[in-house]
Motif scaffolding. Sequence first.
Motif, mmCIF file in Angstrom:
data_model
loop_
_atom_site.group_PDB
_atom_site.id
_atom_site.type_symbol
_atom_site.label_atom_id
_atom_site.label_comp_id
_atom_site.label_asym_id
_atom_site.label_seq_id
_atom_site.Cartn_x
_atom_site.Cartn_y
_atom_site.Cartn_z
ATOM 1 N N LEU A 123 0.806 -1.137 0.000
ATOM 2 C CA LEU A 123 -0.080 -0.078 0.121
ATOM 3 C C LEU A 123 0.973 1.128 0.045
ATOM 4 O O LEU A 123 1.680 1.237 0.949
ATOM 5 C CB LEU A 123 -0.958 0.113 1.201
ATOM 6 C CG LEU A 123 -2.336 -0.532 0.944
ATOM 7 C CD1 LEU A 123 -3.042 -0.249 2.350
ATOM 8 C CD2 LEU A 123 -2.928 -0.006 0.033
ATOM 9 N N GLN A 136 -2.690 0.627 -4.367
ATOM 10 C CA GLN A 136 -2.558 -0.820 -4.068
ATOM 11 C C GLN A 136 -1.744 -1.273 -5.092
ATOM 12 O O GLN A 136 -2.193 -1.497 -6.217
ATOM 13 C CB GLN A 136 -4.015 -1.557 -4.160
ATOM 14 C CG GLN A 136 -4.883 -0.790 -2.975
ATOM 15 C CD GLN A 136 -6.305 -1.548 -3.124
ATOM 16 O OE1 GLN A 136 -6.275 -2.678 -3.247
ATOM 17 N NE2 GLN A 136 -7.482 -0.732 -2.816
ATOM 18 N N PHE A 200 -7.010 -5.994 1.198
ATOM 19 C CA PHE A 200 -5.850 -5.963 0.253
ATOM 20 C C PHE A 200 -4.736 -6.963 0.835
ATOM 21 O O PHE A 200 -3.971 -7.370 0.298
ATOM 22 C CB PHE A 200 -5.465 -4.605 -0.136
ATOM 23 C CG PHE A 200 -4.196 -4.618 -1.099
ATOM 24 C CD1 PHE A 200 -4.427 -5.083 -2.567
ATOM 25 C CD2 PHE A 200 -2.886 -4.146 -0.777
ATOM 26 C CE1 PHE A 200 -3.356 -5.303 -3.302
ATOM 27 C CE2 PHE A 200 -1.811 -4.152 -1.678
ATOM 28 C CZ PHE A 200 -2.080 -4.515 -2.932
#
Length: 349
Positions: A123, A136, A200
């Motif tokens: 990130l 991302q 994520f």
Amino acid sequence: MDLSRLRPVYEHDGPFATVYLEGRAPAEDAAKQVRLRWQALRERLEADGADPRAVDAAEAAARTDTPGEEQADGRVIVAHPEAGVVLDEHWDAALGAGDAAHWGHLPELGAYGREAARAVRALVVLADREGARVRQEVVAEQHTPETRADEEVEGGALEGVHKPREGGLSHRVIQHRAENAVSRNAQDVADYVARTADTFHPRVVILAGEVQARTAVRDALPAPLRDTVTETSRGGAHAGSSDEALTDEVLRIAERESTADAEEQVDRLRSGLGHDRAAEGSQAVGAAAEMGAVDTLLLEDGAAASREAFLLRNCAESASTLTVAPAGTGLKDGVGALLRFPLEQSTPG
């Protein structure tokens, strides 16, 4: 890499056609080059007795892109005579291994799995006093980061974030409000980063941008996420050379994280071998994979693992993960495994 993502491939009985198309710089005669490359791949598969239906399906999938795009991005495609294309993914264009084609009872996914296992999820937070740009990214070895999402996050503070330059009581009040606004905006960014991380699952959070802003964001992150943070002074909020500098830094950090993770897994393997919580060599790891005992499969970089296609299938079916051990580790047969349980506990006594 979570090998369970390959399960849909193994839902079909073989044989399979596996094709690797190396990424290359687009050229003026790209369409002709692609046609010639596919002709060579088809001839290899046909020489191995491949079913024409599988070959046709693989070629049709790869030829859906324009020739330039097809050349710039490497591809791995697995096709089945009846099910058609069962895997179609990007493959690292920088490996330099050339095109390859395989026809066999199991798909040849070792090269693809090794690249995916080395990839790092990051990130990237480019912060300023009013918010942040949050990306991302999945960073594969020698590869430009693949951006999965790129969002502008604006803080909710209504007050201005710019401090006055002159003194005086009113200016101190304005300055205090500006500092509060920066903190509020940083909290909003941190909340967004935390929500994004929940889905994520980044290996690392990279904070860049203005020093005050990125420090405020770091301090506002939840403690577990704060432990994954790496700050950098490279890059900035504007396009141009700063973006290039930040990309270079992301690549460097990702390589460091990937290497550290691999070394940690090798250390766990060495320790586990003495306590029946690890296995080494094709025979031992193969037996563990058949029992569903493999938690993490380790393949040594630069060493072809014995029975690699078989191991990948069995480990995918038991939701194992894959790690690439550094070259020179010296794994027996190029393969090792961390186990979910000691093998002797899995047999009746």
